[in-house]
Design a protein around this motif. Structure first.
Motif, short mmCIF file in Angstrom:
data_model
loop_
_atom_site.label_atom_id
_atom_site.label_comp_id
_atom_site.label_asym_id
_atom_site.label_seq_id
_atom_site.Cartn_x
_atom_site.Cartn_y
_atom_site.Cartn_z
N ALA A 171 0.84 -1.20 0.00
CA ALA A 171 0.00 0.00 0.00
C ALA A 171 0.87 1.24 0.00
CB ALA A 171 -0.90 0.01 1.23
N ASP A 172 0.41 2.23 -0.68
CA ASP A 172 1.10 3.52 -0.71
C ASP A 172 0.13 4.61 -0.32
OD1 ASP A 172 2.33 1.83 -3.09
OD2 ASP A 172 3.85 3.21 -2.36
N VAL A 173 0.58 5.52 0.50
CA VAL A 173 -0.24 6.68 0.83
C VAL A 173 0.57 7.93 0.51
CG1 VAL A 173 -1.40 7.96 2.66
CG2 VAL A 173 -1.50 5.47 2.63
N HIS A 174 -0.10 8.90 -0.04
CA HIS A 174 0.58 10.10 -0.50
C HIS A 174 -0.19 11.31 0.03
CE1 HIS A 174 3.13 11.71 -3.95
NE2 HIS A 174 2.63 12.77 -3.36
N GLY A 234 1.91 -7.65 -18.24
CA GLY A 234 1.36 -6.37 -18.64
C GLY A 234 1.26 -5.41 -17.47
N GLU A 235 0.33 -4.49 -17.58
CA GLU A 235 0.13 -3.54 -16.49
C GLU A 235 -0.45 -4.26 -15.28
OE1 GLU A 235 1.02 -0.49 -16.51
OE2 GLU A 235 1.64 -0.44 -18.59
N ASP A 236 -0.06 -3.79 -14.10
CA ASP A 236 -0.60 -4.38 -12.89
C ASP A 236 -2.02 -3.89 -12.65
OD1 ASP A 236 1.80 -5.62 -12.38
OD2 ASP A 236 2.56 -3.95 -11.19
N VAL A 251 -5.06 13.45 0.17
CA VAL A 251 -4.54 12.17 0.65
C VAL A 251 -4.90 11.13 -0.40
CG1 VAL A 251 -4.55 10.45 2.49
CG2 VAL A 251 -5.03 12.85 3.03
N SER A 252 -3.92 10.45 -0.93
CA SER A 252 -4.23 9.40 -1.89
C SER A 252 -3.61 8.10 -1.42
CB SER A 252 -3.70 9.75 -3.29
OG SER A 252 -2.31 9.63 -3.33
N ALA A 253 -4.25 7.01 -1.76
CA ALA A 253 -3.73 5.69 -1.39
C ALA A 253 -3.90 4.77 -2.58
CB ALA A 253 -4.46 5.13 -0.18
N ALA A 254 -2.94 3.91 -2.76
CA ALA A 254 -2.99 2.99 -3.90
C ALA A 254 -2.50 1.62 -3.47
CB ALA A 254 -2.13 3.52 -5.04
N SER A 255 -3.04 0.63 -4.10
CA SER A 255 -2.60 -0.74 -3.84
C SER A 255 -2.61 -1.47 -5.18
CB SER A 255 -3.56 -1.41 -2.85
OG SER A 255 -3.21 -2.76 -2.66
N TYR A 256 -1.47 -2.02 -5.55
CA TYR A 256 -1.37 -2.71 -6.83
C TYR A 256 -0.88 -4.13 -6.62
CZ TYR A 256 -2.37 1.46 -9.46
OH TYR A 256 -3.02 2.54 -9.98
N ALA A 262 -3.97 -10.15 -7.41
CA ALA A 262 -4.96 -9.15 -7.00
C ALA A 262 -4.34 -8.19 -6.01
CB ALA A 262 -6.16 -9.85 -6.36
N PRO A 263 -4.73 -6.92 -6.04
CA PRO A 263 -4.20 -5.97 -5.05
C PRO A 263 -4.65 -6.36 -3.64
CG PRO A 263 -5.93 -4.97 -6.38
CD PRO A 263 -5.65 -6.30 -7.00
N ALA A 264 -3.83 -6.02 -2.68
CA ALA A 264 -4.13 -6.42 -1.30
C ALA A 264 -5.31 -5.65 -0.71
CB ALA A 264 -2.88 -6.22 -0.44
#
Lengths: 313, 170
Positions: A171-174, A234-236, A251-256, A262-264
């Protein structure tokens, strides 16, 4: 005898013309880096415009239908509008009134800029217990003096769990402290895809499978996106959530999911994550002090912030 | 084949056919540092990959990617303050034909120029760009490119000293 322009051109050709470049390695390495640049761009926040954008016409090659019609077109299929949400864009959501916010991004009295460790600790505590990571890293990008944030932003913060087989979760949070000053605020919170600076950054890199924008009770604007995987090579596939709050912070969050997995974290997980009040750029000093011993923390590997701003094309 | 695969294939073809030229430009920009040149060329092509939808529609893809390369070079130089010198360890046989003495002399001399001067010379005399095109690619005024070009050439003459004759007899 003088070295003139013709001589130099010929000398350069003689010097490197016979070089045998490692072309195969260049191609493979470029494809690998390109995928990383795309992933980085998904996370990047801001409205910086690539200087090269002027070289080519930045026309939109993808468009979604009007609000409320449920679907839009994309090259590889249809962008689904998420239930209970709109396609966003001007007129579809109401933005908070930012006029009362300070014109300068300065640290409020009695507060200080959050540290990377404190952010990592927040992420650890907000993740579900079974999704906590073995390690965290974070970086606070912004004006610094003697290694410390100066107190005058804007700040651009990334905290993440490491991707890879060892990660329990990815997970990423920005956080971006002054996102409300972005020029194309209305357009950026829109599901309309494209490739120019008025397009949401996440949509420039990859076509979403579904998208939705809505206001929350406190006036914040929430955008959710899902991306489908193109397979192991390919792309995730992944999910991301973007929240613009009344205090001007994004605030953004991403999970790939890497390699076709599958993303977590689901969009609902990410919505819970970004809407936490614990994401603050300016905190009481005690918050940073308590995080000083936070483990596991291994510093940032530099893969995302280094040059990231230049990749916002 | 789907759109994604088509574009991947298109990019790979572009990179395979243009990679060599791009690498040679990078080698001049880095003053003969083979590894830095490889890194730079991969970075430029990687950025092209990431924005391939845009690059493929450009009127001149080569110019587009070369601009990315030059900007990445200048950007990296800003971030790294370490001195630059030609790499001592080069892949065996990588240099192929050409005059090794001239190559070493020229690359070492280029390495001692400021990065922007080097970029001006490489664009003007290796890429054969006009003053105006060079100015556009570097975000400079045409007059600045002319001045930098002249002063960089003069500096190169000084640096080459006795090696200059070998350059002028090519």
């Amino acid at each position: 005898m003088k070295l003139d322009e013709q001589d130099l051109g010929a000398a350069m050709a003689e010097a490197v013309g016979g070089v045998r470049p490692p072309v195969t390695r260049l191609v493979e390495g470029a494809a690998l880096r390109g995928r990383r640049f795309r992933a980085r761009r998904r996370l990047a926040v801001g409205t910086a415009t690539c200087a090269l954008a002027a070289v080519v016409a930045g026309s939109s090659w993808l468009a979604v239908g009007g609000a409320g019609n449920g679907t839009g077109e994309r090259a590889g299929g249809t962008i689904r509008t998420m239930p209970g949400m709109t396609d966003g864009g001007p007129g579809e959501v109401t933005f908070p009134d930012f006029s009362g916010l300070p014109r300068e991004d300065t640290t409020p009295p009695g507060k200080e800029v959050v540290t990377d460790r404190a952010l990592a600790q927040v992420l650890d505590e907000l993740l579900p217990r079974d999704a906590r990571s073995e390690a965290y890293s974070a970086v606070v990008n912004g004006p610094r003096a003697d290694g410390k944030a100066t107190g005058t932003g804007p700040y651009d913060i990334i905290v993440r769990t490491p991707a890879g087989p060892a990660a329990v979760s990815d997970a990423d949070v920005h956080l971006y402290s002054a996102f409300h000053r972005s020029r194309y605020l209305g357009e950026l919170f829109s599901c309309a895809a494209g490739e120019d600076e008025r397009t949401h950054l996440a949509l420039r890199a990859q076509d979403p499978a579904s998208c939705g924008v809505r206001n929350l009770a406190d006036g914040s604007v929430l955008m959710l996106l899902t991306f489908e995987s193109d397979g192991p090579n390919g792309e995730d596939g992944g999910n991301s959530a973007w929240l613009l709050r009344p205090d001007g912070v994004l605030v953004s969050a991403a999970s790939y999911g890497a390699g076709g997995s599958a993303p977590a974290h689901t969009p609902a997980d990410l919505e819970r994550l970004v809407t936490s009040e614990r994401w603050q750029v300016y905190v009481d000093p005690g918050v940073n002090e308590r995080a000083e011993d936070f483990r596991p923390f291994r510093g940032f590997d530099g893969a995302v912030p280094d040059g990231g701003r230049e990749d916002l094309g | 084949m789907g759109r994604h695969e088509d574009r991947q294939e298109e990019f790979r073809e572009f990179a395979a056919t243009r990679g060599a030229r791009l690498f040679r430009t990078a080698l001049l920009l880095t003053g003969g540092d083979w590894h830095a040149a490889e890194d730079l060329a991969q970075t430029a092509l990687g950025k092209a990959y990431a924005s391939w939808g845009r690059v493929r529609r450009a009127d001149n893809r080569d110019a587009y990617v070369r601009s990315v390369l030059v900007r990445a070079h200048l950007s990296q130089r800003r971030l790294k303050s370490s001195g630059e010198r030609p790499s001592a360890e080069l892949p065996e046989g990588a240099y192929g034909d050409g005059d090794p003495a001239l190559r070493v002399a020229l690359l070492q001399a280029l390495a001692q120029l400021p990065p922007k001067d080097r970029a001006v010379l490489v664009l003007r005399y290796w890429e054969d760009r006009s003053v105006e095109q060079t100015a556009a690619e570097l975000g400079l005024r045409a007059g600045t490119v002319r001045n930098r070009s002249m002063s960089a050439l003069a500096r190169l003459r000084e640096l080459l000293g006795g090696d200059r004759e070998s350059l002028t007899t090519i």
